[in-house]
Design a protein around this motif. Structure first.
Motif, PDB file in Angstrom:
ATOM      1  N   CYS A  41     -16.236   2.460   1.432  1.00 44.33           N
ATOM      2  CA  CYS A  41     -17.522   1.745   1.428  1.00 44.33           C
ATOM      3  C   CYS A  41     -17.439   0.398   2.142  1.00 44.33           C
ATOM      4  CB  CYS A  41     -18.010   1.567  -0.003  1.00 44.33           C
ATOM      5  SG  CYS A  41     -18.319   3.140  -0.793  1.00 44.33           S
ATOM      6  N   GLU A  42     -16.384   0.220   2.963  1.00 44.78           N
ATOM      7  CA  GLU A  42     -16.191  -1.010   3.750  1.00 44.78           C
ATOM      8  C   GLU A  42     -16.302  -2.265   2.881  1.00 44.78           C
ATOM      9  OE1 GLU A  42     -19.061  -0.540   6.889  1.00 44.78           O
ATOM     10  OE2 GLU A  42     -17.702   0.722   8.031  1.00 44.78           O
ATOM     11  N   PRO A  43     -15.370  -2.448   1.952  1.00 52.40           N
ATOM     12  CA  PRO A  43     -15.440  -3.623   1.069  1.00 52.40           C
ATOM     13  C   PRO A  43     -15.158  -4.923   1.829  1.00 52.40           C
ATOM     14  CG  PRO A  43     -13.344  -2.501   0.788  1.00 52.40           C
ATOM     15  CD  PRO A  43     -14.156  -1.650   1.712  1.00 52.40           C
ATOM     16  N   ASP A  44     -15.562  -6.046   1.237  1.00 51.70           N
ATOM     17  CA  ASP A  44     -15.224  -7.364   1.807  1.00 51.70           C
ATOM     18  C   ASP A  44     -13.867  -7.821   1.293  1.00 51.70           C
ATOM     19  OD1 ASP A  44     -17.620  -7.607   3.187  1.00 51.70           O
ATOM     20  OD2 ASP A  44     -18.671  -8.374   1.428  1.00 51.70           O
ATOM     21  N   LEU A  45     -13.513  -7.348   0.092  1.00 54.26           N
ATOM     22  CA  LEU A  45     -12.249  -7.739  -0.537  1.00 54.26           C
ATOM     23  C   LEU A  45     -11.502  -6.488  -0.975  1.00 54.26           C
ATOM     24  CD1 LEU A  45     -10.326  -9.871  -1.900  1.00 54.26           C
ATOM     25  CD2 LEU A  45     -11.790  -9.718  -3.915  1.00 54.26           C
ATOM     26  N   LEU A  46     -10.219  -6.418  -0.603  1.00 52.98           N
ATOM     27  CA  LEU A  46      -9.375  -5.299  -1.018  1.00 52.98           C
ATOM     28  C   LEU A  46      -8.258  -5.850  -1.899  1.00 52.98           C
ATOM     29  CD1 LEU A  46      -8.637  -2.263  -0.686  1.00 52.98           C
ATOM     30  CD2 LEU A  46      -7.203  -2.928   1.241  1.00 52.98           C
ATOM     31  N   ILE A  47      -8.166  -5.336  -3.132  1.00 49.23           N
ATOM     32  CA  ILE A  47      -7.114  -5.767  -4.053  1.00 49.23           C
ATOM     33  C   ILE A  47      -6.058  -4.671  -4.122  1.00 49.23           C
ATOM     34  CG2 ILE A  47      -6.586  -6.352  -6.451  1.00 49.23           C
ATOM     35  CD1 ILE A  47      -9.421  -7.500  -6.683  1.00 49.23           C
ATOM     36  N   CYS A  48      -4.827  -5.032  -3.826  1.00 47.62           N
ATOM     37  CA  CYS A  48      -3.719  -4.053  -3.829  1.00 47.62           C
ATOM     38  C   CYS A  48      -2.755  -4.429  -4.955  1.00 47.62           C
ATOM     39  CB  CYS A  48      -2.979  -4.077  -2.498  1.00 47.62           C
ATOM     40  SG  CYS A  48      -4.052  -3.941  -1.071  1.00 47.62           S
ATOM     41  N   ASP A  49      -2.744  -3.653  -6.025  1.00 48.06           N
ATOM     42  CA  ASP A  49      -1.867  -3.942  -7.163  1.00 48.06           C
ATOM     43  C   ASP A  49      -0.576  -3.139  -7.013  1.00 48.06           C
ATOM     44  OD1 ASP A  49      -0.713  -4.622  -9.525  1.00 48.06           O
ATOM     45  OD2 ASP A  49      -2.267  -3.841 -10.831  1.00 48.06           O
ATOM     46  N   GLU A  50       0.452  -3.794  -6.456  1.00 45.14           N
ATOM     47  CA  GLU A  50       1.748  -3.148  -6.193  1.00 45.14           C
ATOM     48  C   GLU A  50       1.553  -1.783  -5.523  1.00 45.14           C
ATOM     49  OE1 GLU A  50       4.966  -3.891  -8.523  1.00 45.14           O
ATOM     50  OE2 GLU A  50       4.125  -5.573  -9.590  1.00 45.14           O
ATOM     51  N   PRO A  51       0.932  -1.749  -4.339  1.00 46.92           N
ATOM     52  CA  PRO A  51       0.538  -0.461  -3.745  1.00 46.92           C
ATOM     53  C   PRO A  51       1.700   0.395  -3.263  1.00 46.92           C
ATOM     54  CG  PRO A  51       0.171  -2.235  -2.178  1.00 46.92           C
ATOM     55  CD  PRO A  51       0.578  -2.878  -3.461  1.00 46.92           C
ATOM     56  N   THR A  52       2.919  -0.172  -3.210  1.00 41.77           N
ATOM     57  CA  THR A  52       4.039   0.611  -2.658  1.00 41.77           C
ATOM     58  C   THR A  52       5.161   0.841  -3.679  1.00 41.77           C
ATOM     59  OG1 THR A  52       5.007  -1.427  -1.793  1.00 41.77           O
ATOM     60  CG2 THR A  52       3.590  -0.200  -0.308  1.00 41.77           C
ATOM     61  N   THR A  53       4.909   0.503  -4.939  1.00 41.91           N
ATOM     62  CA  THR A  53       5.971   0.594  -5.972  1.00 41.91           C
ATOM     63  C   THR A  53       6.562   1.991  -6.093  1.00 41.91           C
ATOM     64  OG1 THR A  53       4.916  -1.164  -7.193  1.00 41.91           O
ATOM     65  CG2 THR A  53       6.457   0.170  -8.418  1.00 41.91           C
ATOM     66  N   ALA A  54       5.705   3.017  -6.057  1.00 44.32           N
ATOM     67  CA  ALA A  54       6.184   4.388  -6.323  1.00 44.32           C
ATOM     68  C   ALA A  54       6.690   5.097  -5.064  1.00 44.32           C
ATOM     69  CB  ALA A  54       5.052   5.186  -6.960  1.00 44.32           C
ATOM     70  N   LEU A  55       6.783   4.361  -3.949  1.00 41.08           N
ATOM     71  CA  LEU A  55       7.102   5.024  -2.672  1.00 41.08           C
ATOM     72  C   LEU A  55       8.470   4.616  -2.146  1.00 41.08           C
ATOM     73  CD1 LEU A  55       3.633   4.341  -1.009  1.00 41.08           C
ATOM     74  CD2 LEU A  55       4.305   6.374  -2.269  1.00 41.08           C
ATOM     75  N   ASP A  56       9.058   5.481  -1.304  1.00 42.86           N
ATOM     76  CA  ASP A  56      10.352   5.099  -0.721  1.00 42.86           C
ATOM     77  C   ASP A  56      10.138   4.108   0.431  1.00 42.86           C
ATOM     78  OD1 ASP A  56      10.199   6.492   1.870  1.00 42.86           O
ATOM     79  OD2 ASP A  56      10.271   8.322   0.673  1.00 42.86           O
ATOM     80  N   VAL A  57      11.223   3.500   0.885  1.00 46.39           N
ATOM     81  CA  VAL A  57      11.141   2.334   1.776  1.00 46.39           C
ATOM     82  C   VAL A  57      10.422   2.616   3.093  1.00 46.39           C
ATOM     83  CG1 VAL A  57      12.487   0.548   2.944  1.00 46.39           C
ATOM     84  CG2 VAL A  57      13.220   1.381   0.739  1.00 46.39           C
ATOM     85  N   THR A  58      10.685   3.773   3.730  1.00 47.27           N
ATOM     86  CA  THR A  58      10.038   4.037   5.029  1.00 47.27           C
ATOM     87  C   THR A  58       8.540   4.233   4.863  1.00 47.27           C
ATOM     88  OG1 THR A  58      10.753   6.314   4.719  1.00 47.27           O
ATOM     89  CG2 THR A  58      11.971   5.010   6.312  1.00 47.27           C
ATOM     90  N   ILE A  59       8.141   4.945   3.803  1.00 47.40           N
ATOM     91  CA  ILE A  59       6.715   5.156   3.535  1.00 47.40           C
ATOM     92  C   ILE A  59       6.067   3.815   3.166  1.00 47.40           C
ATOM     93  CG2 ILE A  59       5.025   6.449   2.158  1.00 47.40           C
ATOM     94  CD1 ILE A  59       6.777   8.266   3.889  1.00 47.40           C
ATOM     95  N   GLN A  60       6.812   2.993   2.416  1.00 42.33           N
ATOM     96  CA  GLN A  60       6.350   1.657   2.033  1.00 42.33           C
ATOM     97  C   GLN A  60       5.919   0.856   3.265  1.00 42.33           C
ATOM     98  OE1 GLN A  60       9.274  -0.953   0.187  1.00 42.33           O
ATOM     99  NE2 GLN A  60       8.379  -0.555  -1.787  1.00 42.33           N
ATOM    100  N   ALA A  61       6.788   0.844   4.272  1.00 41.84           N
ATOM    101  CA  ALA A  61       6.499   0.092   5.501  1.00 41.84           C
ATOM    102  C   ALA A  61       5.248   0.625   6.193  1.00 41.84           C
ATOM    103  CB  ALA A  61       7.700   0.165   6.441  1.00 41.84           C
ATOM    104  N   GLN A  62       5.100   1.938   6.220  1.00 38.51           N
ATOM    105  CA  GLN A  62       3.915   2.545   6.854  1.00 38.51           C
ATOM    106  C   GLN A  62       2.631   2.145   6.130  1.00 38.51           C
ATOM    107  OE1 GLN A  62       4.498   6.798   6.959  1.00 38.51           O
ATOM    108  NE2 GLN A  62       6.412   6.628   8.101  1.00 38.51           N
ATOM    109  N   ILE A  63       2.678   2.169   4.796  1.00 31.82           N
ATOM    110  CA  ILE A  63       1.490   1.830   3.992  1.00 31.82           C
ATOM    111  C   ILE A  63       1.114   0.356   4.214  1.00 31.82           C
ATOM    112  CG2 ILE A  63       0.603   1.570   1.619  1.00 31.82           C
ATOM    113  CD1 ILE A  63       0.733   4.536   2.494  1.00 31.82           C
ATOM    114  N   LEU A  64       2.120  -0.524   4.249  1.00 30.17           N
ATOM    115  CA  LEU A  64       1.852  -1.955   4.460  1.00 30.17           C
ATOM    116  C   LEU A  64       1.273  -2.201   5.852  1.00 30.17           C
ATOM    117  CD1 LEU A  64       5.021  -3.440   2.765  1.00 30.17           C
ATOM    118  CD2 LEU A  64       2.690  -3.575   1.898  1.00 30.17           C
ATOM    119  N   ASP A  65       1.823  -1.517   6.858  1.00 32.74           N
ATOM    120  CA  ASP A  65       1.284  -1.639   8.227  1.00 32.74           C
ATOM    121  C   ASP A  65      -0.164  -1.170   8.273  1.00 32.74           C
ATOM    122  OD1 ASP A  65       3.643  -2.638   9.160  1.00 32.74           O
ATOM    123  OD2 ASP A  65       4.379  -0.757  10.012  1.00 32.74           O
TER     124      ASP A  65
END
Length: 330
Positions: free
Chosen positions: A176-200
Motif C-alpha cells: 500500500c506504499e506506506p510512508d513509514l516502514l518499521i522492521c522489527d529484527e527482519p533478518t533474525t531467522a535467516l542465514d547470513v547471505t539471505i540476510q544481506a539480500q533482504i537488507l539490500d
C-alpha cells in the motif's frame, strides 16, 4: 523527493508500563526521537531494552490493559497516535505505516495462498477492484525479487523457503506504499547471505519510494550496513543517539563501548578475545534511580547510582545521557 528531510514521525517523552501481578513493569521511560522521510533510523540494544515495545506502541499493537501509555506523544505526520481512534489507527496501520515482523512463518497465514494475503491489504486500503489488486500483488512479488510471480501467487507459505517468505512479508508491508516502514529484527531467522539480500532489498525500496525506515536490531553489523542514524537503548531509556559513522568512530556512553567491544573486527589479532558486558540488565519492576547501566559499568561514579544523568548535546546530532560529560559531576 521534495519531502526529504521532513520529520515524519516524532516520539516525545514516551513512557509505557505493564501492570502485572508482581507490580508495574516500567518498559519505556521517557523515550524521545524522530525519523525523517528518506532515512533509516536504527534502534539497538540487548534483549529487554524496550526496542520492540517502542515500535509496538507506535503501531498500537500493545494490549491495554495490561499495557498503559503513562505519558508522551507519538506524532505521525503531525497527528498524535496516542489519542486517535482505533478506527483511524486501523487505516494507518498497513496503509501509511507498514511493518515487517521477526519471523516470517508466524507473520503469514499458513492456510491462505500468498497472493490472497498480499491482496487483502490492497483491497482494504486502496480503492481498487480484485483484478487491479491481483495485478498489484503480482507486481509487488516481482519487486521483492520472487521469480515466476504469477505461479507463486497461487502457492501457500510452506512452499516457500525462509528467505522467500520474508520477501513476501516485505511485499505485504509495501503493497500500500506506506510512508513509514518499521522492521522489527527482519533478518533474525535467516542465514547470513539471505540476510544481506533482504537488507539490500529494504534499502533499495527505501530509496525508490523515499520512505522512512525504523530498523530494530541487536546486530551492529546490520546497523553499519543500512542505517543513517542510530539510537542506543538500555533498560527502557535512550542512552545515546548519533549519525551511524559518528557512533562507530566516536561512541560516548560506556554501554555503547561495551556493545562495540563485543563485536569481532577485521583488524583483531587471532589471540585477542571478545569482551562481554558483565552482569545483567536491571529489573524494570524497580528501575535504578540513576544511570540504568551504572551497576555494570567500570566507569560509574557515585552520582550515577543516585541521580539520572541529563541528555547532553555533543553537536552534530550526537547526544549522550551520561554524567561523564558533565563538568564538575561528583
Amino acid at each position: 523527493m521534495e519531502k526529504m528531510g521532513k520529520k515524519l514521525l516524532e516520539v516525545k517523552d514516551l513512557s509505557v508500563s505493564f501492570n502485572t501481578y508482581a507490580g508495574e513493569v516500567q518498559a519505556l521511560r521517557g523515550i524521545s526521537f524522530f525519523v525523517e522521510r528518506g532515512e533509516t533510523l536504527a534502534i539497538v540494544g540487548e534483549s529487554g531494552s524496550g526496542k520492540s515495545v517502542t515500535v509496538q506502541t507506535i503501531m498500537k499493537l500493545i494490549q491495554m490493559p495490561p499495557g498503559e501509555i503513562k505519558s508522551g506523544e507519538i506524532l505521525f505526520d503531525g497527528e498524535d497516535l496516542v489519542t486517535i481512534s482505533d478506527e483511524k489507527m486501523a487505516k494507518l496501520r498497513g496503509g501509511k505505516i507498514g511493518m515487517i515482523f521477526q519471523d516470517p512463518m508466524t507473520s503469514l497465514n499458513p492456510t491462505m495462498k500468498i497472493g490472497k494475503q498480499i491482496m487483502e491489504g490492497i483491497l482494504i486500503h486502496k480503492k481498487v477492484n480484485k483484478i487491479e489488486a491481483k495485478k498489484r500483488a503480482i507486481e509487488m512479488l516481482k519487486k521483492v525479487g520472487i521469480p515466476k510471480p504469477e505461479e507463486r501467487f497461487n502457492q501457500y507459505p510452506h512452499e516457500f523457503s525462509g528467505g522467500m517468505r520474508q520477501r513476501v512479508v516485505i511485499a505485504i508491508a509495501l503493497a500500500c506504499e506506506p510512508d513509514l516502514l518499521i522492521c522489527d529484527e527482519p533478518t533474525t531467522a535467516l542465514d547470513v547471505t539471505i540476510q544481506a539480500q533482504i537488507l539490500d532489498l529494504i534499502n533499495e525500496i527505501k530509496k525508490e519510494l523515499n520512505i522512512a525506515v525504523i530498523l530494530i536490531t541487536h546486530d551492529l553489523g546490520v546497523v553499519a550496513q543500512t542505517a543513517d542514524r542510530v539510537i542506543v537503548m538500555y533498560a527502557g531509556e535512550k542512552l545515546e543517539e548519533a549519525p551511524v559513522r559518528e557512533l562507530f568512530r566516536n561512541p560516548k556512553h560506556p554501554y555503547t563501548w561495551g556493545l562495540l567491544k563485543s563485536l569481532p573486527r577485521l583488524d583483531m589479532n587471532s589471540n585477542e578475545r571478545l569482551t562481554s558486558i558483565p552482569g545483567t540488565p536491571p529489573d524494570l519492576l524497580n528501575p535504578p534511580k540513576g544511570d540504568p547501566f551504572a551497576a555494570r559499568s567500570e566507569y560509574a561514579m557515585k552520582i550515577d547510582y543516585e541521580r539520572k544523568p541529563p541528555m547532553i548535546d555533543l553537536g552534530g546530532g550526537h547526544f549522550v545521557k551520561s554524567w561523564l560529560y558533565v563538568k564538575g559531576a561528583p
